[in-house]
Design a protein around this motif. Structure first.
Motif, PDB file in Angstrom:
ATOM      1  N   VAL A  52       1.989 -10.087 -16.271  1.00  0.00           N
ATOM      2  CA  VAL A  52       2.049  -8.623 -16.326  1.00  0.00           C
ATOM      3  C   VAL A  52       2.150  -8.044 -14.920  1.00  0.00           C
ATOM      4  O   VAL A  52       2.997  -7.182 -14.634  1.00  0.00           O
ATOM      5  N   LEU A  53       1.303  -8.521 -14.024  1.00  0.00           N
ATOM      6  CA  LEU A  53       1.312  -7.958 -12.671  1.00  0.00           C
ATOM      7  C   LEU A  53       2.596  -8.313 -11.925  1.00  0.00           C
ATOM      8  O   LEU A  53       3.099  -7.530 -11.126  1.00  0.00           O
ATOM      9  N   ARG A  54       3.125  -9.503 -12.193  1.00  0.00           N
ATOM     10  CA  ARG A  54       4.389  -9.884 -11.589  1.00  0.00           C
ATOM     11  C   ARG A  54       5.496  -8.943 -12.061  1.00  0.00           C
ATOM     12  O   ARG A  54       6.320  -8.463 -11.287  1.00  0.00           O
ATOM     13  N   PHE A  55       5.468  -8.665 -13.362  1.00  0.00           N
ATOM     14  CA  PHE A  55       6.452  -7.745 -13.932  1.00  0.00           C
ATOM     15  C   PHE A  55       6.311  -6.362 -13.291  1.00  0.00           C
ATOM     16  O   PHE A  55       7.289  -5.750 -12.873  1.00  0.00           O
ATOM     17  N   VAL A  56       5.070  -5.891 -13.202  1.00  0.00           N
ATOM     18  CA  VAL A  56       4.826  -4.555 -12.640  1.00  0.00           C
ATOM     19  C   VAL A  56       5.270  -4.490 -11.183  1.00  0.00           C
ATOM     20  O   VAL A  56       5.950  -3.556 -10.767  1.00  0.00           O
ATOM     21  N   THR A  57       4.911  -5.512 -10.408  1.00  0.00           N
ATOM     22  CA  THR A  57       5.203  -5.423  -8.974  1.00  0.00           C
ATOM     23  C   THR A  57       6.683  -5.575  -8.677  1.00  0.00           C
ATOM     24  O   THR A  57       7.152  -5.163  -7.631  1.00  0.00           O
ATOM     25  N   ARG A  58       7.421  -6.210  -9.597  1.00  0.00           N
ATOM     26  CA  ARG A  58       8.857  -6.358  -9.342  1.00  0.00           C
ATOM     27  C   ARG A  58       9.672  -5.221  -9.948  1.00  0.00           C
ATOM     28  O   ARG A  58      10.894  -5.201  -9.830  1.00  0.00           O
ATOM     29  N   SER A  59       8.988  -4.309 -10.629  1.00  0.00           N
ATOM     30  CA  SER A  59       9.711  -3.188 -11.229  1.00  0.00           C
ATOM     31  C   SER A  59       9.952  -2.103 -10.188  1.00  0.00           C
ATOM     32  O   SER A  59       9.452  -2.174  -9.058  1.00  0.00           O
ATOM     33  N   LEU A  60      10.698  -1.090 -10.572  1.00  0.00           N
ATOM     34  CA  LEU A  60      10.922   0.049  -9.677  1.00  0.00           C
ATOM     35  C   LEU A  60       9.588   0.680  -9.290  1.00  0.00           C
ATOM     36  O   LEU A  60       9.385   1.093  -8.149  1.00  0.00           O
ATOM     37  N   PHE A  61       8.683   0.721 -10.283  1.00  0.00           N
ATOM     38  CA  PHE A  61       7.353   1.261 -10.017  1.00  0.00           C
ATOM     39  C   PHE A  61       6.674   0.467  -8.900  1.00  0.00           C
ATOM     40  O   PHE A  61       6.130   1.044  -7.947  1.00  0.00           O
ATOM     41  N   GLY A  62       6.734  -0.847  -9.006  1.00  0.00           N
ATOM     42  CA  GLY A  62       6.123  -1.703  -7.989  1.00  0.00           C
ATOM     43  C   GLY A  62       6.743  -1.482  -6.615  1.00  0.00           C
ATOM     44  O   GLY A  62       6.047  -1.471  -5.599  1.00  0.00           O
ATOM     45  N   HIS A  63       8.046  -1.287  -6.585  1.00  0.00           N
ATOM     46  CA  HIS A  63       8.705  -1.030  -5.298  1.00  0.00           C
ATOM     47  C   HIS A  63       8.231   0.292  -4.698  1.00  0.00           C
ATOM     48  O   HIS A  63       8.075   0.405  -3.486  1.00  0.00           O
ATOM     49  N   ALA A  64       8.015   1.272  -5.584  1.00  0.00           N
ATOM     50  CA  ALA A  64       7.513   2.547  -5.083  1.00  0.00           C
ATOM     51  C   ALA A  64       6.108   2.351  -4.500  1.00  0.00           C
ATOM     52  O   ALA A  64       5.769   2.942  -3.468  1.00  0.00           O
ATOM     53  N   LEU A  65       5.295   1.501  -5.131  1.00  0.00           N
ATOM     54  CA  LEU A  65       3.956   1.243  -4.582  1.00  0.00           C
ATOM     55  C   LEU A  65       4.063   0.649  -3.181  1.00  0.00           C
ATOM     56  O   LEU A  65       3.343   1.044  -2.265  1.00  0.00           O
ATOM     57  N   LEU A  66       4.990  -0.298  -3.009  1.00  0.00           N
ATOM     58  CA  LEU A  66       5.170  -0.893  -1.680  1.00  0.00           C
ATOM     59  C   LEU A  66       5.598   0.167  -0.671  1.00  0.00           C
ATOM     60  O   LEU A  66       5.189   0.136   0.490  1.00  0.00           O
ATOM     61  N   GLY A  67       6.433   1.099  -1.135  1.00  0.00           N
ATOM     62  CA  GLY A  67       6.847   2.190  -0.258  1.00  0.00           C
ATOM     63  C   GLY A  67       5.662   3.046   0.156  1.00  0.00           C
ATOM     64  O   GLY A  67       5.544   3.457   1.311  1.00  0.00           O
ATOM     65  N   ILE A  68       4.759   3.295  -0.791  1.00  0.00           N
ATOM     66  CA  ILE A  68       3.575   4.094  -0.491  1.00  0.00           C
ATOM     67  C   ILE A  68       2.705   3.375   0.524  1.00  0.00           C
ATOM     68  O   ILE A  68       2.171   3.965   1.460  1.00  0.00           O
ATOM     69  N   ARG A  69       2.569   2.054   0.343  1.00  0.00           N
ATOM     70  CA  ARG A  69       1.767   1.287   1.281  1.00  0.00           C
ATOM     71  C   ARG A  69       2.376   1.361   2.685  1.00  0.00           C
ATOM     72  O   ARG A  69       1.672   1.468   3.681  1.00  0.00           O
ATOM     73  N   SER A  70       3.695   1.331   2.724  1.00  0.00           N
ATOM     74  CA  SER A  70       4.363   1.312   4.023  1.00  0.00           C
ATOM     75  C   SER A  70       4.340   2.681   4.696  1.00  0.00           C
ATOM     76  O   SER A  70       4.090   2.784   5.891  1.00  0.00           O
ATOM     77  N   ASN A  71       4.588   3.762   3.934  1.00  0.00           N
ATOM     78  CA  ASN A  71       4.751   5.065   4.574  1.00  0.00           C
ATOM     79  C   ASN A  71       4.688   6.154   3.510  1.00  0.00           C
ATOM     80  O   ASN A  71       5.706   6.568   2.961  1.00  0.00           O
ATOM     81  N   GLU A  72       3.469   6.594   3.210  1.00  0.00           N
ATOM     82  CA  GLU A  72       3.315   7.501   2.075  1.00  0.00           C
ATOM     83  C   GLU A  72       3.978   8.856   2.308  1.00  0.00           C
ATOM     84  O   GLU A  72       4.600   9.417   1.409  1.00  0.00           O
ATOM     85  N   SER A  73       3.875   9.397   3.522  1.00  0.00           N
ATOM     86  CA  SER A  73       4.412  10.748   3.725  1.00  0.00           C
ATOM     87  C   SER A  73       5.936  10.736   3.588  1.00  0.00           C
ATOM     88  O   SER A  73       6.539  11.687   3.084  1.00  0.00           O
ATOM     89  N   ARG A  74       6.560   9.615   3.990  1.00  0.00           N
ATOM     90  CA  ARG A  74       8.011   9.516   3.830  1.00  0.00           C
ATOM     91  C   ARG A  74       8.387   9.481   2.355  1.00  0.00           C
ATOM     92  O   ARG A  74       9.390  10.063   1.923  1.00  0.00           O
TER      93      ARG A  74
END
Lengths: 293, 251, 316
Positions: free
Chosen positions: C177-199
């Motif tokens: 489940v977590l692998r599915f979530v993290t590889r989804s568009l949603f998961g990519h957005a989470l990585l974006g938030i981790r990298s640079n939330e204001s952007r």
């Protein structure tokens, strides 16, 4: 004075005393974070160590003041040593690693305490000249040592205010929490500031443990309890703000004391409810700058 | 005259006692580049931050595409179709250039349960990212953003903004820190983007500004000093005077 | 190539765990079940810490809620149905995560660490003060949940191997489940938030909603782990919500290497085995554990997972 009023007054005094003691611990925590960018989970352990140290030294020397006079320099040395060995490699690293390392440090300090002093609950005698109670009304009295404790904490808070407001070190500390380059341009060694701030934080937390010992008991988990409550204080006051820590500590002390009287079932929760309310109102805390941290 | 895409009225923002932006009104039109110039501290970046939602105005209104957006959150304003770039490079450092753009495209193309589609299978985003990179003529799309040169990162940032398919672009000093050749290419790119976007350009490079802008607004001390076509601004005595003694390049 | 090797290693590890009951006695089955429960818990936290950049120091709150939910749902001397109680326990943890998340996500950075800790402590003190939940003494769950469905019992959770396989299935499901979530568009957005939330916000992402969704998913899975823990030990105490457990699971994630999922599993194995080994050797086992953690931070900047990857690179 009516019974009700006297009772109320005693509770206010208790709450203020608890808050002032908490301020000594929380101020170090907030300074170390605000200036050095370090989140120190082991901060409560210094409080616990201070209490055990003074217990051991007081039973050896037979006098609380001598014990404190010996213990405070020991705490400063401990602070300097820890800064050099463990904290320095954490500057500039992710908060995660700071959390991890200082969590490990809690475990180590806990066991060192266990090895040196054992796991028993102890009491420390109140100094003879303060070992009396001030009568307020018939059966209601207030212990003199607690009043003295509040006065001492206030004096220390005053000294800190003076230090930060009027000394060169204080100026550097104030600048350091906002502007590192400016500190360097003042010709002050930032590494030196870090060392002093960390040792000061350790000493204050330990001192709080020392002077609290005669008013409460000395027990193994005391450091962790005070750590978490100090976090609440820092969050309420705003991270990095001494003024915020002072006000936050008083609020928490009073909320905790009155919570125990009016909602005894949920007394442990009062301060967290207070924190949640402050967060809803001002996410950065009472004196926090938005976006800090 | 056609209707404006974005219209700001009497916009103001105070920081303590300082009026960084003080009663500014301006309009952006589709297919037009509107440059805002002025000495340092005139309030140009604050103005962009007000329009993009990074700051809330203390007074005034902003109309965009039929909505009042003064004080709205940056994400809502971006969703409505205003894209911005930053004075300091602001990208996802650890992602490749392509991933930067794909994430940007995702902002407006994926919602709700569609978010749980596996990222690599969503072709529409891959295409949008590739198109945005192509539009700015960015070639090294597999490179990690933080390893790119300053000029390339600026280019990437424009591509990211384009990937969100905005109607209006707010560009905050896109030429800052660029070499002559890079600067030349970026200027040409902005001129081209100006054909199908409403562009607000804050820039210090006066040569470039006068070459590509259709309208100029001169700001001094948070206020609009003069606004009009480049030729009129060039001839304005008030503007000449405002620039005298400052270290800006006189127009 | 890299991905193929990772997949082979994971499948091999799963096969070994699946065959383990054929080789091991009750003691080790129970120990490994405990480790796998902690691994589920740690993976759920990795979604927050490793993928979203939210360092929660109060994740045990949801573990504890899952555990107490089983107690509340179990009749005193009879079994609760697994098929009813498990989803309800997970649901309870998810709802709590949504409510707490709305509050704690107002804070960021270091104050997020403190605030999550404080909210977990709030629940801790609530349980301490609650008579129905047994206060500080904790409560016993006398009968494990039943797996009987329409008269058919696929596996008895009273048998160590039966419970072991339930936990293994939960571990595999959580990973997938977590692998599915993290590889989804949603998961990519989470990585974006981790990298640079204001952007992310400037691009048009409503980042708070994304963070809240991640917080709820992580809380729900932590509730699953807590439910399994309560099933295994038949005893639930406020310690399950306590800061020490929150700290331990954070250690597992960071030591294992964040943002990899399997690193958290690795961290759980190392930390639980280490604890287990050290308690046999000395009463003061926290001392070597603490020193181990300190040294790991100073010497392994990228966690044990990073060490593995480095070894692999050297090998290539």
């Amino acid at each position: 004075m009516s019974d009700g009023l006297a009772f109320f007054l005693i509770q206010v005094l208790n709450g203020v005393q608890e808050g002032l003691l908490l301020f000594l611990v929380a101020s170090g925590l907030t300074l170390v974070f605000g200036i050095m960018g370090i989140i120190n989970l082991a901060h409560g352990s210094f409080y616990m160590l201070g209490a055990y140290l003074v217990y051991a030294l007081a039973s050896f020397t037979g006098d609380l003041w001598t014990a404190i006079l010996i213990a405070v320099p020991l705490a400063i040395v401990l602070g300097l040593a820890l800064e050099a060995l463990l904290i320095r490699p954490l500057y500039g690293r992710d908060h995660l690693y700071q959390v991890l390392l200082t969590y490990g440090l809690i475990l180590v300090l806990e066991e060192i305490r266990s090895l040196l002093f054992g796991d028993d609950v102890h009491g420390v005698a109140v100094p003879a000249f303060l070992d009396f109670s001030i009568p307020l009304k018939d059966a209601l009295t207030y212990p003199a040592y607690r009043l003295f404790l509040s006065a001492l904490c206030l004096a220390i808070a005053g000294a800190m205010w003076w230090l930060i407001r009027y000394t060169r070190l204080g100026m550097a500390i104030r600048a350091g929490s906002t502007n590192r380059e400016m500190v360097q341009s003042l010709g002050i060694d930032i590494a030196w500031i870090y060392r002093v701030v960390f040792a000061l934080g350790v000493a204050l937390a330990a001192l709080a443990g020392m002077i609290a010992a005669p008013a409460a008991s000395v027990f193994p988990g005391m450091g962790n309890d005070v750590l978490i409550v100090s976090f609440v204080v820092v969050v309420i006051g705003g991270i990095g703000s001494i003024k915020g820590a002072f006000l936050g500590a008083l609020l928490v002390g009073l909320a905790d004391t009155f919570g125990q009287i009016y909602v005894p079932q949920l007394s442990g929760m009062t301060i967290y409810v207070l924190m949640a309310a402050v967060l809803l109102w001002r996410p950065a805390g009472l004196f926090g700058r938005a976006g800090a941290g | 005259m056609t209707e404006s895409v974005l219209a700001a009225r009497d916009l103001a923002r105070q920081f303590g006692g300082l009026k960084a932006v003080d009663g500014v009104s301006l309009e952006l039109f589709a297919g037009e580049i509107h440059a805002v110039i002025g000495p340092n501290g005139a309030g140009k970046t604050t103005l962009i931050n007000l329009l993009s939602g990074d700051l809330a105005p203390t007074a005034g209104s902003i109309r965009f595409a039929g909505h009042e957006i003064a004080g709205a959150t940056p994400e809502r304003i971006a969703q409505l179709g205003i894209g911005r770039s930053y004075q300091r490079v602001n990208v996802f450092a650890g992602f490749s250039a392509f991933e930067n753009c794909r994430l940007a495209a995702q902002a407006r193309l994926a919602h709700g349960l569609g978010l749980f589609r596996q990222a690599r299978d969503v072709h529409v985003l891959n295409e949008a990212a590739a198109a945005a990179l192509e539009r700015v003529r960015f070639e090294r799309s597999e490179r990690i953003a933080e390893t790119l040169s300053h000029g390339e990162q600026r280019q990437l940032e424009i591509a990211m903004t384009l990937a969100t398919a905005p109607k209006a672009l707010l560009l905050d000093e896109p030429l800052a820190g660029m070499g002559a050749e890079e600067s030349e290419r970026m200027t040409a790119l902005i001129a081209e983007l100006g054909r199908d976007h409403a562009v607000l350009l804050v820039e210090h490079d006066m040569d470039a500004v006068f070459r590509i802008a259709h309208t100029l607004t001169v700001m001094v001390d948070g206020k609009v000093l003069e606004s009009g076509a480049p030729a009129a601004i060039r001839a304005s005595a008030a503007v000449q005077e405002a620039y005298l003694g400052s270290d800006e390049t006189a127009p | 190539m890299q991905a193929a090797r990772e997949r082979t290693m994971l499948l091999a590890a799963f096969a070994l765990l699946a065959l383990f009951p054929l080789l091991a006695g009750t003691f080790y089955l129970q120990l490994f079940a405990k480790i796998m429960i902690m691994a589920i818990f740690a993976m759920s936290l990795d979604l927050l810490v490793g993928y979203t950049g939210l360092v929660s120091f109060g994740h045990a709150a949801f573990f504890g809620i899952g555990a107490y939910a089983l107690f509340v749902l179990s009749p005193q001397y009879a079994a609760a149905s697994l098929y009813l109680s498990l989803p309800m326990a997970i649901g309870a943890a998810a709802v709590a995560a949504a409510v707490i998340g709305l509050l704690v996500l107002r804070a960021s950075g270091v104050s997020f660490i403190m605030v999550t800790l404080a909210f977990a402590q709030m629940l801790f003190y609530y349980v301490i003060g609650s008579k129905t939940l047994g206060g500080s003494d904790g409560v016993y769950i006398y009968v494990k949940p039943s797996t009987t469905l329409f008269g058919w019992t696929p596996v008895s959770l009273d048998r160590p191997a039966g419970f072991y396989y339930l936990v293994l299935a939960a571990l595999a499901a959580t990973y997938l489940v977590l692998r599915f979530v993290t590889r989804s568009l949603f998961g990519h957005a989470l990585l974006g938030i981790r990298s640079n939330e204001s952007r992310m916000r400037a691009l048009g992402f409503a980042t708070t909603s994304y963070k809240l969704a991640a917080f709820v998913i992580a809380g729900a899975i932590a509730g699953l782990a807590g439910y399994l823990d309560a099933t295994q030990f038949g005893f639930v105490s406020p310690d399950l919500l306590g800061w020490r457990l929150s700290g331990e699971v954070l250690m597992m994630v960071i030591l294992g290497g964040m943002g990899t999922l399997y690193g958290s599993v690795l961290g759980a194995f190392v930390l639980v085995l280490l604890q287990d080994g050290l308690t046999d050797v000395t009463r003061h086992w926290l001392l070597p554990l603490g020193l181990f953690i300190i040294l790991a931070v100073l010497l392994l900047p990228r966690g044990l997972g990073g060490l593995l990857r480095r070894a692999e690179k050297a090998h290539d």
